[in-house]
Design an enzyme around this catalytic site. Sequence first.
Site, PDB file in Angstrom:
ATOM      1  N   CYS B 142       0.931  -1.093  -0.114  1.00  0.00           N
ATOM      2  CA  CYS B 142      -0.209  -0.002  -0.143  1.00  0.00           C
ATOM      3  C   CYS B 142       0.626   1.170  -0.179  1.00  0.00           C
ATOM      4  CB  CYS B 142      -0.953   0.050   1.372  1.00  0.00           C
ATOM      5  SG  CYS B 142       0.058  -0.121   2.743  1.00  0.00           S
ATOM      6  N   CYS B 145       2.925   2.354   3.113  1.00  0.00           N
ATOM      7  CA  CYS B 145       3.845   1.512   3.548  1.00  0.00           C
ATOM      8  C   CYS B 145       5.354   2.148   3.603  1.00  0.00           C
ATOM      9  CB  CYS B 145       4.224   0.152   2.565  1.00  0.00           C
ATOM     10  SG  CYS B 145       2.903  -0.930   2.571  1.00  0.00           S
ATOM     11  N   ASP B 568      65.118  14.276  -2.977  1.00  0.00           N
ATOM     12  CA  ASP B 568      64.952  14.447  -1.795  1.00  0.00           C
ATOM     13  C   ASP B 568      65.864  13.483  -1.143  1.00  0.00           C
ATOM     14  OD1 ASP B 568      64.754  16.336   0.212  1.00  0.00           O
ATOM     15  OD2 ASP B 568      63.214  14.759   1.382  1.00  0.00           O
ATOM     16  N   ASP B 767      59.082  13.312   0.182  1.00  0.00           N
ATOM     17  CA  ASP B 767      58.065  12.453   0.962  1.00  0.00           C
ATOM     18  C   ASP B 767      56.541  13.305   1.054  1.00  0.00           C
ATOM     19  OD1 ASP B 767      58.853  14.369   2.542  1.00  0.00           O
ATOM     20  OD2 ASP B 767      59.576  13.120   4.041  1.00  0.00           O
ATOM     21  N   ASP B 771      58.333  19.019   2.089  1.00  0.00           N
ATOM     22  CA  ASP B 771      58.729  19.785   0.901  1.00  0.00           C
ATOM     23  C   ASP B 771      57.648  19.901  -0.144  1.00  0.00           C
ATOM     24  OD1 ASP B 771      58.174  17.085   0.426  1.00  0.00           O
ATOM     25  OD2 ASP B 771      60.373  16.439   0.037  1.00  0.00           O
TER      26      ASP B 771
END
Lengths: 125, 883
Positions: B142, B145, B568, B767, B771
């Site tokens: 219905c 619901c 680096d 990394d 840097d």
Amino acid sequence: MSADKIFVTLGGLAAIALIVWFFWMVKRPGVKAGLSSSGYQEAMVLVKGGYTPDVIVVQRGKPVRLNFVRAESASCSEMVLFPDFNKSAKLPEGDTVPIELMPDRTGEFEFQCQMGMLRGKLIVE
Amino acid sequence: MVKDPVCGMEVEPRQAAARREYRGQTFFFCSEDDASKFDAEPARYAPAIPSATTGVGADVPPRVRITLPVSPTSSSGGPALVQSLKALPGVSRARVNVRGGRVAVDYDPSQVTTADLVEAIRAAGFGVGGQTARLKVSGLYCAECVARIEDALKTVPGVIDATMNAATNVVKVEYAPASADLERLARAVESAGPYKAQRAAEASDSELDKEAQATEKEYRSLMRKWWFAAAVGVPTMILSYPWLFPGLRDLFPRGSDNLLYVWYAMGVASLAVLAYSGSQFFAGMWQGLKRRSANMHTLIAMGTGVAWLYSTVALVLPQLFPSEEFTDVYYDVTVVVTALVVLGLAIEIKAKGRTSEAIKKLIGLQAKSARVIRDGREVDLPVEEVLVNDIVVVRPGEKVPVDGQVIEGQSAVDESMITGESLPVSKKIGDEVIGATINKTGAFKFRATKVGKDTALANIIRLVQDAQGSKVPIQRIVDRVSAYFTPTVMILAILGFVIWYDFGPEPALSFALIVAVTTLIIACPCALGMATPMSLTTGIGLGAQNGILIRSGDALQAAERLNAVILDKTGTITHGKPALTDVVLVPGQDEAELLRLAASVERSSEHPLASAIVEGALARRLHLAEVDEFEAIPGHGVAAKVEGRRLLIGNARLMNREGVALGDLETRSQALADDGKTPMLAAIDGRAAGILAVADTVKDDSRAAIARMKKMGLEVVMMTGDNERTARAIARKVGIDRVMAEVLPQDKAFNVQKLQLEGKKVAMVGDGINDAPALAQADIGLAIGTGTDVAIEASDITLIKGSLTGVVTAMQISRATMRNVYQNLVGAFIYNTAGLPIALGILYPFLGILLSPLLAALAMSFSSVTVISNANRLKRFKPSVSA
């Protein structure tokens, strides 16, 4: 030159003029994205053989959310790219896919399908 | 009015079809059918009736405690959160564990809902980390619901929001997994009516499936269209030229009625082909025309359409044409061109599917479930319900579900799918594990640090997706060209028609038509448009499979043109942490013994160099002893008693102070220092025993990787904050000639610029932590990440595996990809610039060659398939290992 040749030549030139005018000369007006309650400038874009609307005007500095709905199965349009914003999204058929952008400079930014067959423009004012 | 508990409809008690007593309550039903359903399972329907005032089921206790995961979004602290929660009516108690990211609230659900709590938490400057689950509900009958199910879910403690999509029958629930779980949610739904709830397929999975299905559907539909067109095409081809076939020649002589009937039949059949097999071309053309744009569809539709129209007019109204030789039909062009182009599209779809395989593989890596310890028990949870700080158990052979840190046990983990590292990586307490990697040997427990969309894998997927959607700079030029391409081709076709009609040989109209149609069909904006995106998608996917995340097409193109690389030193060339490198002994001393004693002492020290000695000793499987009278002497070293012997470890000053004679150890110590190492003198019972040297060691593959960079024609420069001497020592070891030493962190970007001013395209490898400005300054910044810490923001390319080999691989991939892009572009460009003039008949005056539209269609389909196949060829790329 016989009459039919003149006719064909003139007809051809007219057709060329029509193509130039139809595809290149007319500027299409854009659709302004509305400001929704969440603070986004929102617009719906229907993807079906092209983008409707394909020119969207937004304001600078306010986040933009474009909701794409793809209503076709042709694989060409399965992705939409915003190369200037480094954004892209897969558009599954029938789903609403929001793309959020931050327009921080003015200008015209293209968006398109992966192969560039379908194109639209985001104009930042 | 009361509600029928089974169907939910309003019933007037007096008019009810049936009534039942259950647990002291009376229920009314609108039909006998409902009543019998109620009799079968009264417990299922009865307790579900929400009380009219609170919306809460009768058997829910009035006080509820829930735990919500929270994270601060502003600087406000825990007390503010507690206060704002307690200000709500019905909240009796609130406790916050800010570090654990949880808040526990006791509240009365009749006065306040979870959504109110969430509101208050957000207002206090905290975010609520809800999880989202999707439940598929069946048994809806219905319209109410939807609302009923949503309400039932919202009354479950811990549920923040529930929204149901009536079209798909999927309800999306946002909830706090610490308080609610899927089982409880499903039960809530089922108790609200005769529903069945089960977890809906995960969004990512279903998306993948859906996509695959959509592709498959499209492929099958194209293939059907192809078979139809081909079935019509073969007889059409034969009957279009009956004079070429001995048997047919006599049956259908030119000008006969028989031939005319065949032509009529072909006209109808080819119209069917256009309408079915060629439908997408006409639809595409129409959609394009509506927005004043033209595309491949426009060209094909016009080409086939014009051929059909001409043929039909010639057939039906031959009197319009000056002579009979004009009234040939070209139905074969219509049908065969449609067939070939459709077949080309179908092949294209298959090939394109392979291009994006990489990302599908990545999404497929995600673990589905996790074994989490909750309330002291191991429970299996869907991976979406794992929270930060959960303890997760992983057994051998299982997938690590999310990112985290090992807290118990040890194992070897296969990380190849994320980092590209083929050997399993050993994991011990304190090490990071990455979600989606596979545990090989041992069992371990880890604390989840990143879940959901924050995991390394999720980040990688997002990054790869975005990068695949970006553009190679060269593509922008192509784009500008292709915007004008299609209309230009149409203009060319018209020009060709006019010129052939005016100046061509007889029959001029036929020639003009053939030329115009061929021109429309041979132009292939597709090949041009697909040339770079296909290669880019493949190349970036290829990178991801090798642990290399390329951020955009710009990065790819720039990486190809580099001529210098700055590395680096710390953390890039070297491991970035000290390790024991040398043990120098005074005659009569035993190395293992000295190391064992020294490590026993250093275990009590907190100096970073000390841990290097301890780890060095443990690596040699030495058993450390107990230490007495430990004393740290600032600026000198340490002294302690081990097994009754007095040990001194430190610099020369310590030895002088304690009156230890050093002998030749002093010069040997100097030699070690010259080599970039840190020597530590050791004395036992007042007599010099030896030197322990510690240094930041070079990664195993650094030297080989640098040699390969040089071989690729790159100038390799090392940048470091170390003094010139140490820097030179390391540079010599790895084969670097140019060193920028004593560079302060803030000057790194400036040094990159110095190299750029020499006219070089510079890559900076670091990394990504201190840097970042240098990475941004460089033409290409490559961040070497370790595991889950992918420093994506600062860099153009991120290497998940912390080794320099990745730098080489990244450059190889970018070179291979860019080569592929150029091949495709040149191919597509040559094809179009050569094909168009030939189609226009430029060769006819010299060689008498005029291209058939059929050949044009074949070539056009072939060209876009070639572009994609060439891009797929890139997938066979293997990073070369040798120098």
